[in-house]
Every structure is written in C-alpha cells, then in structure tokens.
Scaffold this active site. Structure first.
Site, PDB file in Angstrom:
ATOM      1  N   LYS A  13       0.838  -1.215   0.000  1.00  0.00           N
ATOM      2  CA  LYS A  13       0.000   0.000   0.000  1.00  0.00           C
ATOM      3  C   LYS A  13       0.869   1.260   0.000  1.00  0.00           C
ATOM      4  O   LYS A  13       0.652   2.168  -0.779  1.00  0.00           O
ATOM      5  CB  LYS A  13      -0.902   0.054   1.256  1.00  0.00           C
ATOM      6  CG  LYS A  13      -1.851  -1.108   1.400  1.00  0.00           C
ATOM      7  CD  LYS A  13      -2.712  -0.950   2.650  1.00  0.00           C
ATOM      8  CE  LYS A  13      -1.939  -0.977   3.958  1.00  0.00           C
ATOM      9  NZ  LYS A  13      -1.298  -2.267   4.260  1.00  0.00           N
ATOM     10  N   ARG A  88      -9.532   1.227   8.441  1.00  0.00           N
ATOM     11  CA  ARG A  88      -9.102  -0.132   8.742  1.00  0.00           C
ATOM     12  C   ARG A  88     -10.170  -0.921   9.471  1.00  0.00           C
ATOM     13  O   ARG A  88      -9.952  -2.095   9.780  1.00  0.00           O
ATOM     14  CB  ARG A  88      -7.901  -0.033   9.666  1.00  0.00           C
ATOM     15  CG  ARG A  88      -6.618  -0.458   9.042  1.00  0.00           C
ATOM     16  CD  ARG A  88      -5.595  -0.377  10.144  1.00  0.00           C
ATOM     17  NE  ARG A  88      -4.447  -1.125   9.829  1.00  0.00           N
ATOM     18  CZ  ARG A  88      -3.387  -0.623   9.199  1.00  0.00           C
ATOM     19  NH1 ARG A  88      -3.376   0.611   8.798  1.00  0.00           N
ATOM     20  NH2 ARG A  88      -2.348  -1.382   9.003  1.00  0.00           N
ATOM     21  N   ARG A 127      11.865  -6.018   4.622  1.00  0.00           N
ATOM     22  CA  ARG A 127      11.658  -4.557   4.554  1.00  0.00           C
ATOM     23  C   ARG A 127      12.615  -3.836   5.502  1.00  0.00           C
ATOM     24  O   ARG A 127      12.854  -4.266   6.621  1.00  0.00           O
ATOM     25  CB  ARG A 127      10.219  -4.206   4.941  1.00  0.00           C
ATOM     26  CG  ARG A 127      10.039  -2.692   5.027  1.00  0.00           C
ATOM     27  CD  ARG A 127       8.603  -2.272   5.041  1.00  0.00           C
ATOM     28  NE  ARG A 127       7.855  -2.841   6.136  1.00  0.00           N
ATOM     29  CZ  ARG A 127       6.554  -2.668   6.283  1.00  0.00           C
ATOM     30  NH1 ARG A 127       5.863  -1.988   5.388  1.00  0.00           N
ATOM     31  NH2 ARG A 127       5.939  -3.208   7.294  1.00  0.00           N
ATOM     32  N   ARG A 160      11.402  -2.465  11.130  1.00  0.00           N
ATOM     33  CA  ARG A 160      10.371  -1.869  11.986  1.00  0.00           C
ATOM     34  C   ARG A 160      10.069  -2.785  13.168  1.00  0.00           C
ATOM     35  O   ARG A 160      10.052  -4.000  13.014  1.00  0.00           O
ATOM     36  CB  ARG A 160       9.087  -1.675  11.160  1.00  0.00           C
ATOM     37  CG  ARG A 160       8.794  -0.225  10.852  1.00  0.00           C
ATOM     38  CD  ARG A 160       7.736  -0.074   9.792  1.00  0.00           C
ATOM     39  NE  ARG A 160       6.449  -0.660  10.139  1.00  0.00           N
ATOM     40  CZ  ARG A 160       5.365  -0.564   9.357  1.00  0.00           C
ATOM     41  NH1 ARG A 160       5.421   0.100   8.223  1.00  0.00           N
ATOM     42  NH2 ARG A 160       4.227  -1.136   9.707  1.00  0.00           N
ATOM     43  N   ARG A 171      -0.628  -9.253  13.121  1.00  0.00           N
ATOM     44  CA  ARG A 171      -1.193  -8.196  12.264  1.00  0.00           C
ATOM     45  C   ARG A 171      -2.045  -8.790  11.148  1.00  0.00           C
ATOM     46  O   ARG A 171      -3.066  -8.218  10.769  1.00  0.00           O
ATOM     47  CB  ARG A 171      -0.063  -7.335  11.672  1.00  0.00           C
ATOM     48  CG  ARG A 171       0.538  -6.381  12.697  1.00  0.00           C
ATOM     49  CD  ARG A 171       1.889  -5.854  12.259  1.00  0.00           C
ATOM     50  NE  ARG A 171       1.843  -5.030  11.071  1.00  0.00           N
ATOM     51  CZ  ARG A 171       2.910  -4.731  10.340  1.00  0.00           C
ATOM     52  NH1 ARG A 171       4.105  -5.197  10.687  1.00  0.00           N
ATOM     53  NH2 ARG A 171       2.796  -3.980   9.282  1.00  0.00           N
TER      54      ARG A 171
HETATM   55  P1  AP5 Z   1       4.921  -1.653   1.823  1.00  0.00           P
HETATM   56  O1  AP5 Z   1       4.614  -0.797   0.652  1.00  0.00           O
HETATM   57  O2  AP5 Z   1       5.714  -1.075   2.933  1.00  0.00           O
HETATM   58  O3  AP5 Z   1       3.573  -2.335   2.342  1.00  0.00           O
HETATM   59  P2  AP5 Z   1       2.352  -1.759   3.178  1.00  0.00           P
HETATM   60  O4  AP5 Z   1       1.114  -2.373   2.597  1.00  0.00           O
HETATM   61  O5  AP5 Z   1       2.424  -0.263   3.259  1.00  0.00           O
HETATM   62  O6  AP5 Z   1       2.664  -2.448   4.557  1.00  0.00           O
HETATM   63  P3  AP5 Z   1       2.628  -1.876   6.056  1.00  0.00           P
HETATM   64  O7  AP5 Z   1       3.360  -2.859   6.898  1.00  0.00           O
HETATM   65  O8  AP5 Z   1       3.049  -0.454   6.084  1.00  0.00           O
HETATM   66  O9  AP5 Z   1       1.135  -1.996   6.313  1.00  0.00           O
HETATM   67  P4  AP5 Z   1       0.424  -1.963   7.642  1.00  0.00           P
HETATM   68  O10 AP5 Z   1      -0.917  -1.776   7.106  1.00  0.00           O
HETATM   69  O11 AP5 Z   1       0.578  -3.117   8.524  1.00  0.00           O
HETATM   70  O12 AP5 Z   1       1.202  -0.811   8.444  1.00  0.00           O
HETATM   71  P5  AP5 Z   1       0.808   0.679   8.780  1.00  0.00           P
HETATM   72  O13 AP5 Z   1       2.052   1.464   8.817  1.00  0.00           O
HETATM   73  O14 AP5 Z   1      -0.322   1.122   7.943  1.00  0.00           O
HETATM   74  O15 AP5 Z   1       5.636  -2.977   1.273  1.00  0.00           O
HETATM   75  C1  AP5 Z   1       6.103  -3.997   2.152  1.00  0.00           C
HETATM   76  C2  AP5 Z   1       7.478  -4.528   1.667  1.00  0.00           C
HETATM   77  O16 AP5 Z   1       7.308  -5.205   0.435  1.00  0.00           O
HETATM   78  C3  AP5 Z   1       8.501  -3.409   1.410  1.00  0.00           C
HETATM   79  O17 AP5 Z   1       9.762  -3.848   1.779  1.00  0.00           O
HETATM   80  C4  AP5 Z   1       8.397  -3.185  -0.095  1.00  0.00           C
HETATM   81  O18 AP5 Z   1       9.611  -2.701  -0.604  1.00  0.00           O
HETATM   82  C5  AP5 Z   1       8.068  -4.585  -0.608  1.00  0.00           C
HETATM   83  N1  AP5 Z   1       7.185  -4.551  -1.786  1.00  0.00           N
HETATM   84  C6  AP5 Z   1       6.152  -3.697  -2.053  1.00  0.00           C
HETATM   85  N2  AP5 Z   1       5.564  -3.990  -3.227  1.00  0.00           N
HETATM   86  C7  AP5 Z   1       6.235  -5.073  -3.716  1.00  0.00           C
HETATM   87  C8  AP5 Z   1       6.085  -5.879  -4.913  1.00  0.00           C
HETATM   88  N3  AP5 Z   1       5.141  -5.618  -5.841  1.00  0.00           N
HETATM   89  N4  AP5 Z   1       6.925  -6.911  -5.069  1.00  0.00           N
HETATM   90  C9  AP5 Z   1       7.896  -7.184  -4.136  1.00  0.00           C
HETATM   91  N5  AP5 Z   1       8.079  -6.469  -3.012  1.00  0.00           N
HETATM   92  C10 AP5 Z   1       7.273  -5.435  -2.790  1.00  0.00           C
HETATM   93  O19 AP5 Z   1       0.274   0.505  10.274  1.00  0.00           O
HETATM   94  C11 AP5 Z   1       1.119   0.104  11.325  1.00  0.00           C
HETATM   95  C12 AP5 Z   1       0.316   0.013  12.618  1.00  0.00           C
HETATM   96  O20 AP5 Z   1      -0.247   1.316  12.928  1.00  0.00           O
HETATM   97  C13 AP5 Z   1      -0.914  -0.912  12.574  1.00  0.00           C
HETATM   98  O21 AP5 Z   1      -0.551  -2.245  12.858  1.00  0.00           O
HETATM   99  C14 AP5 Z   1      -1.781  -0.283  13.654  1.00  0.00           C
HETATM  100  O22 AP5 Z   1      -1.353  -0.643  14.936  1.00  0.00           O
HETATM  101  C15 AP5 Z   1      -1.527   1.206  13.491  1.00  0.00           C
HETATM  102  N6  AP5 Z   1      -2.512   1.842  12.577  1.00  0.00           N
HETATM  103  C16 AP5 Z   1      -2.225   2.458  11.383  1.00  0.00           C
HETATM  104  N7  AP5 Z   1      -3.354   2.920  10.822  1.00  0.00           N
HETATM  105  C17 AP5 Z   1      -4.383   2.593  11.662  1.00  0.00           C
HETATM  106  C18 AP5 Z   1      -5.782   2.772  11.624  1.00  0.00           C
HETATM  107  N8  AP5 Z   1      -6.374   3.385  10.585  1.00  0.00           N
HETATM  108  N9  AP5 Z   1      -6.522   2.287  12.651  1.00  0.00           N
HETATM  109  C19 AP5 Z   1      -5.937   1.676  13.687  1.00  0.00           C
HETATM  110  N10 AP5 Z   1      -4.616   1.448  13.790  1.00  0.00           N
HETATM  111  C20 AP5 Z   1      -3.840   1.907  12.789  1.00  0.00           C
HETATM  112 MG    MG Z   2       2.792   1.097   4.836  1.00  0.00          MG
END
Ligand code: AP5
Ligand code: MG
Length: 214
Positions: A13, A88, A127, A160, A171
């Site tokens: 994402k 979410r 990552r 991370r 997660r």
């Molecule tokens: P990346 O692009 O980083 O993936 P992502 O979908 O952004 O993954 P996140 O881990 O950031 O998602 P998340 O939803 O768990 O975390 P968030 O920060 O939102 O890609 C992942 C890896 O794959 C990278 O190394 C990339 O280079 C590689 N990659 C990407 N595309 C690729 C491809 N096509 N092929 C190969 N490799 C590829 O949230 C973190 C925490 O915050 C949550 O757990 C929660 O506690 C809290 N939080 C955040 N938002 C909310 C909310 N709205 N409500 C409640 N809690 C929340």
């Molecule tokens: Mg992300």
C-alpha cells in the site's frame, strides 16, 4: 481524486501510494507514518499508539478518526489525496463517509492490493525503513545503494519493531478479522477496484494507473 488503499500489512500500500501521490500531485496520507512520527517525537498520541502497534493490534478508532478527518480537510487535500492504512475498520469507514458527506463529498476509488498471506511474511522480514525520512526498501526487491543507509537522506535503515515474524502473524490475523470486511463495504458502495499485488512493483502501478487514468 480521493483514493483509499486497502490491503494486508505488507501488501505494498505504502509503496504504491507514494507513486500515486507523485503522479497525480496529491498528498499521501499514511496513518501508520503519522503514528511513527508521533512515536519518534515522543508525543502523547505516539506513546498511546505504540502500546497497540508493538503488539500488532489496531490503535482504537477514537485516536484515528478525528486525526484523519482533520487532515483531509486541510488545504493541500482540496484536489484529492491517497489514504494509506485508513480506514481499517467498518466504524472508521463509516466515520469517513459521514464526514465527507457533510461536505457534499465522497471517496472515488478503494483500491485493494491483493497479496496472499504466504508472500507477506517474506516481504516484511526483508523490509527496511529509514529512521529519519521514512523511505522504505527491501533487501532483495529494492536494496539501498549502500547496505543499511538511506539513499535519500543518508540516515540508518532499520527493521520496523512490528515487522518481527510473531507480530506480523498477529497483524495478519487482525487484518482478516477487522479490515477485510471493508472489501464488502466498498464493493457494496460500488467503488472497489482489485489489483494483483504479487506482480512486480511497476506492473502493480501500471494496473493502478489503468484504473485511475493518465
Ligand atoms: P509496503 O509498501 O511497505 O507495504 P504496506 O502495505 O504499506 O505495509 P505496512 O506494513 O506499512 O502496512 P500496515 O498496514 O501493517 O502498516 P501501517 O504502517 O499502515 O511494502 C512492504 C514490503 O514489500 C517493502 O519492503 C516493499 O519494498 C516490498 N514490496 C512492495 N511492493 C512489492 C512488490 N510488488 N513486489 C515485491 N516487493 C514489494 O500501520 C502500522 C500500525 O499502525 C498498525 O498495525 C496499527 O497498529 C496502526 N494503525 C495504522 N493505521 C491505523 C488505523 N487506521 N486504525 C488503527 N490502527 C492503525
Ligand atoms: Mg505502509
């Protein structure tokens, strides 16, 4: 253009949202990045959020909704935005729809980046994130030019805290339980678009621009 990115943790994402934001000149709003910036700056919000994030749990809706509603109301978001990691939960989605409806507005696209759980664990363990500017790398798929150092700002790259395998499993459980129902929610409102997130990053982006237009 108002866009929501849906998908499991690690689906890509953030990677795609950054590219969308650049191409269409709209802000990239990542709730995860907002929380991580607050943790780094030692704010009260950051302290509260960290206790949930480190366990792989969602931060409670009441700590997220107002923050996002306020953010999308700012001047730079007038022509649109790409929301990454929000909503979410169903209550978050409803709160966003209600807040936008009051302004006579609505979300245009909910893009679901589809990646099976088997691929996720591998992606997350590879990552690396910059401690300073938040840029994201992957040891195999997008390695930095110098190991352990951010290409953009020269700061250190780290794993991370919530990317440890046990936390990633939690997660994923939380995703299936609380976030996946949003796929039906946005299918019913007619704005869901599916993209195969297992392809190369450039192909995922091409599929997305095929949906959003040039
Ligand atoms: P990346 O692009 O980083 O993936 P992502 O979908 O952004 O993954 P996140 O881990 O950031 O998602 P998340 O939803 O768990 O975390 P968030 O920060 O939102 O890609 C992942 C890896 O794959 C990278 O190394 C990339 O280079 C590689 N990659 C990407 N595309 C690729 C491809 N096509 N092929 C190969 N490799 C590829 O949230 C973190 C925490 O915050 C949550 O757990 C929660 O506690 C809290 N939080 C955040 N938002 C909310 C909310 N709205 N409500 C409640 N809690 C929340
Ligand atoms: Mg992300």
């Amino acid at each position: 253009m108002k866009i929501i990115m849906l998908g499991a943790p690690g689906a890509g994402k953030g990677t795609q949202a950054k590219k969308i934001a650049e191409k269409y000149s709209i802000p990239h709003i990542s709730t995860g990045d907002i929380f991580r910036a607050n943790i780094k700056n030692g704010t009260e919000l950051g302290k509260k959020a960290k206790t949930y994030m480190d366990q792989g749990l969602l931060v409670p809706d009441e700590l997220v909704v107002d923050l996002v509603v306020d953010r999308v109301g700012q001047d730079d978001a007038k022509n649109g935005y790409v929301l990454d990691g929000f909503p979410r939960t169903i209550p978050q989605a409803k709160a966003l729809d209600e807040a936008l409806a009051k302004l006579g507005d609505k979300v245009d696209y909910a893009i679901n980046v589809e990646v099976p759980d088997e691929n996720i664990i591998n992606r997350m363990s590879g990552r690396r994130a910059c401690v300073s500017c938040g840029a994201t790398y992957h040891l195999v798929h997008i390695p930095p030019k110098t190991e352990g150092i951010c290409d953009t700002c020269g700061a250190e790259l780290i794993l991370r805290d919530d990317d440890k395998p046990e936390t990633v499993k939690k997660r994923l459980d939380v995703y299936h339980d609380q976030t996946q129902p949003l796929i039906d929610y946005y299918t019913n409102s007619g704005i869901l678009k599916e993209v195969d997130g297992t392809q190369d990053m450039a192909d995922v982006f091409a599929a997305i621009t095929g949906i959003l237009g040039e």
